[in-house]
Design a protein around this motif. Sequence first.
Motif, PDB file in Angstrom:
ATOM      1  N   ALA A  45      22.039   9.587 -42.341  1.00  0.00           N
ATOM      2  CA  ALA A  45      20.750  10.252 -42.541  1.00  0.00           C
ATOM      3  C   ALA A  45      19.743   9.299 -43.188  1.00  0.00           C
ATOM      4  N   ALA A  46      20.189   8.498 -44.136  1.00  0.00           N
ATOM      5  CA  ALA A  46      19.287   7.551 -44.797  1.00  0.00           C
ATOM      6  C   ALA A  46      18.791   6.493 -43.812  1.00  0.00           C
ATOM      7  N   VAL A  47      19.677   5.962 -42.982  1.00  0.00           N
ATOM      8  CA  VAL A  47      19.283   4.952 -41.997  1.00  0.00           C
ATOM      9  C   VAL A  47      18.322   5.559 -40.977  1.00  0.00           C
ATOM     10  N   ALA A  48      18.591   6.780 -40.538  1.00  0.00           N
ATOM     11  CA  ALA A  48      17.712   7.432 -39.567  1.00  0.00           C
ATOM     12  C   ALA A  48      16.335   7.692 -40.170  1.00  0.00           C
ATOM     13  N   THR A  49      16.283   8.098 -41.429  1.00  0.00           N
ATOM     14  CA  THR A  49      15.004   8.344 -42.093  1.00  0.00           C
ATOM     15  C   THR A  49      14.205   7.055 -42.231  1.00  0.00           C
ATOM     16  N   ILE A  50      14.863   5.996 -42.625  1.00  0.00           N
ATOM     17  CA  ILE A  50      14.180   4.702 -42.765  1.00  0.00           C
ATOM     18  C   ILE A  50      13.687   4.215 -41.411  1.00  0.00           C
ATOM     19  N   ALA A  51      14.505   4.373 -40.372  1.00  0.00           N
ATOM     20  CA  ALA A  51      14.086   3.954 -39.033  1.00  0.00           C
ATOM     21  C   ALA A  51      12.869   4.754 -38.567  1.00  0.00           C
ATOM     22  N   TYR A  52      12.856   6.047 -38.823  1.00  0.00           N
ATOM     23  CA  TYR A  52      11.707   6.867 -38.431  1.00  0.00           C
ATOM     24  C   TYR A  52      10.450   6.441 -39.191  1.00  0.00           C
ATOM     25  N   LEU A  53      10.581   6.206 -40.480  1.00  0.00           N
ATOM     26  CA  LEU A  53       9.412   5.816 -41.273  1.00  0.00           C
ATOM     27  C   LEU A  53       8.870   4.465 -40.832  1.00  0.00           C
ATOM     28  N   VAL A  54       9.747   3.515 -40.525  1.00  0.00           N
ATOM     29  CA  VAL A  54       9.295   2.210 -40.043  1.00  0.00           C
ATOM     30  C   VAL A  54       8.626   2.368 -38.683  1.00  0.00           C
ATOM     31  N   PHE A  55       9.223   3.168 -37.810  1.00  0.00           N
ATOM     32  CA  PHE A  55       8.644   3.418 -36.493  1.00  0.00           C
ATOM     33  C   PHE A  55       7.270   4.057 -36.621  1.00  0.00           C
ATOM     34  N   ASP A  56       7.152   5.050 -37.486  1.00  0.00           N
ATOM     35  CA  ASP A  56       5.882   5.744 -37.678  1.00  0.00           C
ATOM     36  C   ASP A  56       4.825   4.802 -38.254  1.00  0.00           C
ATOM     37  N   TYR A  57       5.228   3.890 -39.110  1.00  0.00           N
ATOM     38  CA  TYR A  57       4.288   2.945 -39.716  1.00  0.00           C
ATOM     39  C   TYR A  57       3.836   1.891 -38.708  1.00  0.00           C
ATOM     40  N   MET A  58       4.736   1.471 -37.832  1.00  0.00           N
ATOM     41  CA  MET A  58       4.439   0.381 -36.920  1.00  0.00           C
ATOM     42  C   MET A  58       3.636   0.824 -35.694  1.00  0.00           C
ATOM     43  N   ILE A  59       3.775   2.064 -35.268  1.00  0.00           N
ATOM     44  CA  ILE A  59       3.062   2.534 -34.084  1.00  0.00           C
ATOM     45  C   ILE A  59       1.614   2.810 -34.462  1.00  0.00           C
ATOM     46  N   PRO A  60       0.663   2.204 -33.730  1.00  0.00           N
ATOM     47  CA  PRO A  60      -0.749   2.444 -34.063  1.00  0.00           C
ATOM     48  C   PRO A  60      -1.166   3.856 -33.680  1.00  0.00           C
ATOM     49  N   GLU A  61      -2.112   4.364 -34.394  1.00  0.00           N
ATOM     50  CA  GLU A  61      -2.627   5.691 -34.106  1.00  0.00           C
ATOM     51  C   GLU A  61      -3.852   5.551 -33.217  1.00  0.00           C
ATOM     52  N   TYR A  62      -3.886   6.310 -32.150  1.00  0.00           N
ATOM     53  CA  TYR A  62      -4.969   6.246 -31.190  1.00  0.00           C
ATOM     54  C   TYR A  62      -5.910   7.433 -31.318  1.00  0.00           C
ATOM     55  N   ASP A  63      -5.952   8.048 -32.457  1.00  0.00           N
ATOM     56  CA  ASP A  63      -6.834   9.192 -32.653  1.00  0.00           C
ATOM     57  C   ASP A  63      -8.300   8.791 -32.596  1.00  0.00           C
ATOM     58  N   ASP A  64      -8.611   7.557 -32.917  1.00  0.00           N
ATOM     59  CA  ASP A  64     -10.001   7.111 -32.906  1.00  0.00           C
ATOM     60  C   ASP A  64     -10.544   6.981 -31.481  1.00  0.00           C
ATOM     61  N   ASP A  65      -9.663   6.882 -30.494  1.00  0.00           N
ATOM     62  CA  ASP A  65     -10.105   6.737 -29.115  1.00  0.00           C
ATOM     63  C   ASP A  65     -10.656   8.037 -28.540  1.00  0.00           C
ATOM     64  N   TYR A  66     -10.290   9.126 -29.128  1.00  0.00           N
ATOM     65  CA  TYR A  66     -10.703  10.425 -28.616  1.00  0.00           C
ATOM     66  C   TYR A  66     -11.795  11.014 -29.505  1.00  0.00           C
ATOM     67  N   ASP A  67     -12.767  11.614 -28.859  1.00  0.00           N
ATOM     68  CA  ASP A  67     -13.843  12.259 -29.587  1.00  0.00           C
ATOM     69  C   ASP A  67     -13.587  13.751 -29.564  1.00  0.00           C
ATOM     70  N   PHE A  68     -13.214  14.287 -30.705  1.00  0.00           N
ATOM     71  CA  PHE A  68     -12.864  15.692 -30.776  1.00  0.00           C
ATOM     72  C   PHE A  68     -14.034  16.558 -31.230  1.00  0.00           C
ATOM     73  N   ASP A  69     -15.228  16.058 -31.076  1.00  0.00           N
ATOM     74  CA  ASP A  69     -16.387  16.859 -31.459  1.00  0.00           C
ATOM     75  C   ASP A  69     -16.566  17.992 -30.457  1.00  0.00           C
ATOM     76  N   ASP A  70     -16.794  19.156 -30.956  1.00  0.00           N
ATOM     77  CA  ASP A  70     -17.022  20.311 -30.097  1.00  0.00           C
ATOM     78  C   ASP A  70     -18.513  20.535 -29.850  1.00  0.00           C
ATOM     79  N   ASP A  71     -19.312  19.524 -30.104  1.00  0.00           N
ATOM     80  CA  ASP A  71     -20.757  19.655 -29.905  1.00  0.00           C
ATOM     81  C   ASP A  71     -21.116  19.819 -28.431  1.00  0.00           C
ATOM     82  N   ASP A  72     -20.296  19.330 -27.541  1.00  0.00           N
ATOM     83  CA  ASP A  72     -20.591  19.426 -26.118  1.00  0.00           C
ATOM     84  C   ASP A  72     -20.599  20.878 -25.643  1.00  0.00           C
ATOM     85  N   PHE A  73     -19.831  21.710 -26.282  1.00  0.00           N
ATOM     86  CA  PHE A  73     -19.721  23.093 -25.847  1.00  0.00           C
ATOM     87  C   PHE A  73     -20.694  24.026 -26.567  1.00  0.00           C
TER      88      PHE A  73
END
Length: 87
Positions: A45-73
Amino acid sequence: MDRNKIEELLELTRINEMIEKKEAANAKKPANVVLWCLAVFGAIAAVATIAYLVFDYMIPEYDDDYDFDDDDFDDFDDDFVDLDLEK
């Protein structure tokens, strides 16, 4: 008493003590098995948790690519659909 009988008694006492020690050691084995199983599970469980945290830290977040503004509607006009069913 003969010296031989006393020696036999002492030897039997030593043998009984050794048998009791072996029985006590065998009685502790199930607890040791459970302890080892829990230790292995905790390590996995400890190894799996550490692997998940490293994976989550290393993968870039692409939330900035999407515009979630609802102003269009907000400019949606309900009048352009005219459902006059009485005609």
